[in-house]
Structure formats: C-alpha cells, structure tokens
Design a protein around this motif. Structure first.
Motif, PDB file in Angstrom:
ATOM      1  N   GLY A 160       0.793  -1.087  -0.051  1.00 55.00           N
ATOM      2  CA  GLY A 160      -0.189   0.019   0.062  1.00 55.00           C
ATOM      3  C   GLY A 160       0.827   1.161  -0.145  1.00 55.00           C
ATOM      4  O   GLY A 160       0.523   2.174  -0.765  1.00 55.00           O
ATOM      5  N   LEU A 161       1.807   1.153   0.826  1.00 54.63           N
ATOM      6  CA  LEU A 161       2.946   2.403   0.985  1.00 54.63           C
ATOM      7  C   LEU A 161       3.438   2.529  -0.464  1.00 54.63           C
ATOM      8  O   LEU A 161       3.739   3.798  -0.945  1.00 54.63           O
ATOM      9  N   GLY A 162       3.794   1.412  -1.153  1.00 58.57           N
ATOM     10  CA  GLY A 162       4.575   1.646  -2.483  1.00 58.57           C
ATOM     11  C   GLY A 162       3.651   1.916  -3.569  1.00 58.57           C
ATOM     12  O   GLY A 162       4.243   2.470  -4.522  1.00 58.57           O
ATOM     13  N   SER A 163       2.495   1.763  -3.365  1.00 54.08           N
ATOM     14  CA  SER A 163       1.533   2.274  -4.391  1.00 54.08           C
ATOM     15  C   SER A 163       1.000   3.827  -4.339  1.00 54.08           C
ATOM     16  O   SER A 163       0.537   4.353  -5.062  1.00 54.08           O
ATOM     17  N   ASP A 164       1.367   4.483  -3.254  1.00 49.43           N
ATOM     18  CA  ASP A 164       1.242   5.956  -3.204  1.00 49.43           C
ATOM     19  C   ASP A 164       1.638   6.856  -3.995  1.00 49.43           C
ATOM     20  O   ASP A 164       2.672   6.471  -4.252  1.00 49.43           O
TER      21      ASP A 164
END
Length: 219
Positions: A215-219
């Motif tokens: 999720g953090l990588g898709s921000d």
C-alpha cells in the motif's frame, strides 16, 4: 538464600546501574518462566531480587514503570535482531523485509507481551514525566528503524518507512493477544468451524506487513 539487606543502598552511579539491571534481569527471568504480568508486583520483585521493597522503589515508581523499562530494553535487542536478519538478504524485497520484521518480533515474545498491554495497562499508571520520556524515545526508535529499513530495502523513502513503523506497532499490539488466547478460548477455537478465527503471530504479522508495504509503495 541471601538476606535482602545484602543489597545496601547504592550511592555511586555504577552501583545504581548495577542494582537497576539486577532488578530488570530478575523481572525478565520471572516473566520468561511463566509468571503472569499481573503477579509481578514490586513486593514479589523485591523478594526474588533479594532486596528490600524500599530499595526497589528507588529505581521504579511502580510495576508499570518496571514493565516500561523492560519493554525499552527488549525493543533495543529486537532492533539489533532485525538489522542482522535484513543484513542477510540485503537489498531486501518487500516480502523479505516483512518476513524479517515478523521473525525478529516473534523472537522476542516478552517484548510482544509487553507491547500488547502497553496502551491498556502500562501507560495508564506511569507518571507523565516518565511517559513523555518514553514517547520521545519511541519517536527516536521509530526514526532509527525507518532509516534501517530504508538502508536495507531502499525501494521506499524513509518517510514511508516511518509511516510503516507507526502502523506496524498497532499490528503487533493487536496480533499478540489474538494469537495467544486464554486456555478456555483455545479449546473453543479448536472447533473446525472456528478455524478462520485462529491467528498465528509470525505468519499473520508478515502477511499484514507485506500488505502495508504494498500500500505504501502504491502511493
């Protein structure tokens, strides 16, 4: 058995630190040998450490202050364990990072036990001065681990790893009691139809952390 009076009042800084460490080691041994946190009062600690209760109070204001100090010590060791695990797979993928984080956490069950009661028990009976000191140290620890994670797995920026740490801690707090239920609940959860409600700490934490990283990588 040595009488409690053997431990006279420490006057020099090194003597005070020796007494403090002796109390921490005594408490740690008791908890690791199966004692419930609720059973570890300062009277019992004084008896096991062969010190007077008045001497124990010179180092810890109450049981919760003792548990907070234990948590800080165990967390420091966990950080070193995490660093060593990540060093073995550098640069780490998201899955490797999640597995290393969860594995290092599971390797320190006392830390996990104390984390699980931190907001509900420990932080409710410690002085504001001690709480502020602890929270400031928590920020320093969170930033240090964020830097470590970025160094070992640079796919995400340091700021993302700081957010990761802020959210990983609540996951650890919640998953530990869910994966270590009371004996009566263990028997209930043994029913086949309740299998979806059983939790295994290390694997479930790793899975949750990987989702968080994605999720953090898709921000």
């Amino acid at each position: 058995m040595t009488a409690p009076e053997t431990f006279q009042r420490a006057r020099r800084p090194e003597q005070k630190e020796e007494r403090r460490l002796h109390l921490l080691e005594t408490a740690k041994a008791a908890l690791r040998n199966g004692m419930e946190v609720s059973e570890l009062g300062l009277n019992e600690l004084a008896r096991r450490a062969e010190m007077t209760k008045s001497n124990v109070y010179r180092y810890f204001e109450n049981r919760e202050a003792l548990l907070l100090a234990l948590l800080e010590e165990e967390t420091g060791r966990w950080q070193q364990e995490l660093d060593e695990r990540l060093a073995a797979v550098q640069p780490a993928t998201g899955q490797q990072l999640a597995q290393a984080f969860a594995g290092a956490s599971a390797a320190y069950p006392l830390m996990c036990r104390l984390l699980s009661i931190l907001p509900s028990i420990i932080e409710r009976n410690v002085s504001q001065e001690r709480l502020k000191e602890f929270k400031l140290r928590t920020i320093v620890m969170t930033a240090a681990v964020a830097d470590l994670l970025h160094a070992r797995a640079p796919a995400l920026p340091v700021a993302a790893y700081f957010t990761f740490m802020r959210l990983a801690i609540p996951l650890m707090i919640g998953l530990w009691p869910l994966s270590h239920p009371a004996p009566a609940l263990c028997e209930v959860l043994a029913a086949p139809e309740l299998e979806p409600l059983r939790y295994e700490y290390e694997s479930e934490l790793a899975a949750a952390l990987l989702l968080l990283l994605c999720g953090l990588g898709s921000d």
